[in-house]
Design an enzyme around this catalytic site. Structure first.
Site, PDB file in Angstrom:
ATOM      1  N   SER A 125      22.326  -2.541   4.078  1.00 32.60           N
ATOM      2  CA  SER A 125      21.720  -1.605   5.023  1.00 32.60           C
ATOM      3  C   SER A 125      20.206  -1.622   4.950  1.00 32.60           C
ATOM      4  CB  SER A 125      22.220  -0.186   4.713  1.00 32.60           C
ATOM      5  OG  SER A 125      21.465   0.760   5.430  1.00 32.60           O
ATOM      6  N   TYR A 150      24.094   7.217  -1.459  1.00 34.31           N
ATOM      7  CA  TYR A 150      24.654   6.148  -0.605  1.00 34.31           C
ATOM      8  C   TYR A 150      23.689   4.964  -0.580  1.00 34.31           C
ATOM      9  CZ  TYR A 150      25.161   3.455   3.653  1.00 34.31           C
ATOM     10  OH  TYR A 150      25.241   2.403   4.541  1.00 34.31           O
ATOM     11  N   LYS A 154      23.914   0.877  -2.121  1.00 34.33           N
ATOM     12  CA  LYS A 154      23.660  -0.388  -1.404  1.00 34.33           C
ATOM     13  C   LYS A 154      22.653  -1.232  -2.184  1.00 34.33           C
ATOM     14  CE  LYS A 154      26.322   0.135   2.153  1.00 34.33           C
ATOM     15  NZ  LYS A 154      27.532  -0.702   2.284  1.00 34.33           N
TER      16      LYS A 154
HETATM   17  C1  WQD Z   1      19.093   8.235  13.755  1.00 33.58           C
HETATM   18  C2  WQD Z   1      17.971   9.122  14.277  1.00 33.58           C
HETATM   19  C3  WQD Z   1      17.806  11.229  13.149  1.00 33.58           C
HETATM   20  C4  WQD Z   1      21.534  12.951  14.581  1.00 33.58           C
HETATM   21  C5  WQD Z   1      22.225   5.689   9.589  1.00 33.58           C
HETATM   22  C6  WQD Z   1      22.919   5.682   8.300  1.00 33.58           C
HETATM   23  C7  WQD Z   1      22.421   4.553   7.449  1.00 33.58           C
HETATM   24  C8  WQD Z   1      22.513   3.251   8.191  1.00 33.58           C
HETATM   25  C9  WQD Z   1      21.806   3.339   9.524  1.00 33.58           C
HETATM   26  C10 WQD Z   1      24.469   1.895   7.778  1.00 33.58           C
HETATM   27  C11 WQD Z   1      17.241   9.834  13.135  1.00 33.58           C
HETATM   28  C12 WQD Z   1      18.147  11.413  14.621  1.00 33.58           C
HETATM   29  C13 WQD Z   1      20.503  12.071  14.346  1.00 33.58           C
HETATM   30  C14 WQD Z   1      21.300  14.143  15.320  1.00 33.58           C
HETATM   31  C15 WQD Z   1      19.004  13.494  15.558  1.00 33.58           C
HETATM   32  N1  WQD Z   1      23.875   2.894   8.429  1.00 33.58           N
HETATM   33  N2  WQD Z   1      19.262  12.348  14.835  1.00 33.58           N
HETATM   34  N3  WQD Z   1      20.037  14.370  15.786  1.00 33.58           N
HETATM   35  O1  WQD Z   1      19.892   8.183   9.584  1.00 33.58           O
HETATM   36  O2  WQD Z   1      18.841   6.251  10.846  1.00 33.58           O
HETATM   37  O3  WQD Z   1      20.857   5.873   9.438  1.00 33.58           O
HETATM   38  O4  WQD Z   1      22.417   4.450  10.233  1.00 33.58           O
HETATM   39  O5  WQD Z   1      24.172   1.381   6.792  1.00 33.58           O
HETATM   40  O6  WQD Z   1      23.199   4.500   6.301  1.00 33.58           O
HETATM   41  O7  WQD Z   1      22.636   6.915   7.717  1.00 33.58           O
HETATM   42  O8  WQD Z   1      21.023   7.165  11.602  1.00 33.58           O
HETATM   43  O9  WQD Z   1      22.111   8.122  13.585  1.00 33.58           O
HETATM   44  O10 WQD Z   1      21.886   9.576  11.505  1.00 33.58           O
HETATM   45  O11 WQD Z   1      19.869   9.020  12.852  1.00 33.58           O
HETATM   46  O12 WQD Z   1      17.867  13.735  15.992  1.00 33.58           O
HETATM   47  O13 WQD Z   1      22.205  14.995  15.559  1.00 33.58           O
HETATM   48  O14 WQD Z   1      18.542  10.144  15.077  1.00 33.58           O
HETATM   49  O15 WQD Z   1      16.855  12.205  12.733  1.00 33.58           O
HETATM   50  O16 WQD Z   1      15.881   9.908  13.488  1.00 33.58           O
HETATM   51  P1  WQD Z   1      20.051   6.929  10.345  1.00 33.58           P
HETATM   52  P2  WQD Z   1      21.311   8.516  12.390  1.00 33.58           P
END
Ligand code: WQD
Length: 342
Positions: A125, A150, A154
């Site tokens: 990741s 998590y 990784k």
């Molecule tokens: C994306 C953006 C949030 C939800 C995830 C996994 C990580 C990796 C990549 C695999 C951020 C914003 C989110 C919401 C929001 N996966 N958001 N409101 O955190 O970048 O990473 O995918 O390995 O392990 O955690 O993804 O989709 O949670 O967030 O504003 O209700 O969307 O703040 O900026 P993230 P995400």
């Protein structure tokens, strides 16, 4: 046809990879404990590829079951290892569950293949980069202290794999560092199946648009970015699945870069949360109900990948753009409304 073991193969990325392996002429065989998915996914895969993949249900933390599988399946030439717990927030609340599950399952599989030539593709990741100092982030960027158990699993798993591949010449390993997987298969028969309240942006968007959630909260609108919201490199899950097939092919051919290698798997393009919402509204024709709320602890402000190494050495490039990511995610949400799975 080469038999490829797909651990966690009924999961979101696993199921899409099983489909692409079949299309590429491989025979995928799945091991999954169904802790985060369900058997109906096998029926869905069958609707797409015309046959139900071989499936074994057990926990990879049970070393005896893993050893029995390896003994009974000597024709497995490659492994794509997805099986792991993957919710960042849950990992903070339950670190022991994450360290136990993610390390014991990986180590049991590696130990069962000691002395046996094996091609091994690992689901890593972009979280290993933390907040990169330079964007786009390249594979040579420093790995930073993980902000969650998590993410730590990784990082440590990559170290376990690189040191194992260095010490024993039977392991040939590629770690794929995913950016943000989104979207669904064009058939809308498989896609992301979040359990409970979605943690990730896209399923929350589509569930809000279809009326399962009242509104989306944007976690922070005052960051130092193009429009104040966080920026991510979203990649279509089918492009991501194809990257795994490319990794298996590179390992079968012999990776000139050595027995352990890492590749960024993204599009190289960053989209802010607001831009992603606008792209969804355009692709779906749905107006999204959202508000800006407080920042989410642990969020990286901006990250998108440099994908030159993947296109040059892995022979893979993402081809599906944000419009297809959004429209396929929406089609999947609508399919789920008529055909609840799990
Ligand atoms: C994306 C953006 C949030 C939800 C995830 C996994 C990580 C990796 C990549 C695999 C951020 C914003 C989110 C919401 C929001 N996966 N958001 N409101 O955190 O970048 O990473 O995918 O390995 O392990 O955690 O993804 O989709 O949670 O967030 O504003 O209700 O969307 O703040 O900026 P993230 P995400």
């Amino acid at each position: 046809m080469s038999k490829i073991l797909v651990t966690g193969g009924t999961g979101y990325i696993g199921s899409h990879t099983v489909v692409e392996l079949h299309h590429a002429g491989y025979t995928p065989v799945i091991i999954d404990d169904l802790s985060n998915s369900n058997l109906q996914i096998l029926d869905q895969i069958e609707k797409i590829i015309g046959l139900k993949p071989e499936f074994h249900q057990f926990d990879l933390c049970d070393s005896t079951k893993v050893e029995d599988f390896v003994k009974n399946n000597p024709d497995v030439s490659g492994i794509i290892h997805f099986a792991a717990s993957k919710a960042v927030g849950e990992s903070v609340a339950k670190p022991l569950k994450y360290y136990h599950n993610n390390f014991f399952s990986l180590i049991n599989v590696l130990q069962a293949y000691q002395g046996k030539p094996i091609n091994f593709v690992f689901s890593s990741s972009c979280t290993v980069y933390g907040e990169p100092d330079v964007l786009p982030v390249t594979e040579t960027a420093p790995v930073k202290k993980a902000t969650s158990p998590y993410g730590n699993t990784k990082q440590i798993a990559e170290e376990i794999l690189s040191e194992t591949a260095l010490a024993h010449d039977n392991y040939n390993v590629i770690a794929l560092r995913y950016f943000n997987p989104v979207g669904a298969h064009e058939s809308a028969l498989i896609g992301e199946l979040p359990l409970g309240v979605p943690q990730n942006l896209l399923p929350f968007i589509t569930q809000t648009a279809i009326g399962k959630r009242e509104k989306l909260t944007v976690f922070g609108g005052d960051y130092d970015t193009v429009d104040g919201s966080c920026v991510r490199d979203y990649i279509h899950v089918v492009d991501l699945a194809k990257a795994h097939v490319a990794a298996i092919k590179l390992l079968e051919k012999g990776n000139p870069n050595g027995s352990y290698d890492v590749f960024n798997v993204g599009t190289g393009i960053g989209y802010s949360v607001f831009q992603t919402i606008a792209a969804f509204e355009k692709a779906s024709g749905q107006k999204l109900n959202y508000e800006v709320g407080p920042r989410r602890d642990g969020d990286v402000v901006q990250v998108w990948g440099d994908v030159n190494k993947s296109s040059a050495a892995l022979g893979w490039t993402a081809t599906l753009g944000i419009d297809e990511m959004m429209s396929s995610a929406w089609a999947w949400e609508k399919y789920l409304q008529e055909n609840p799975l799990g």
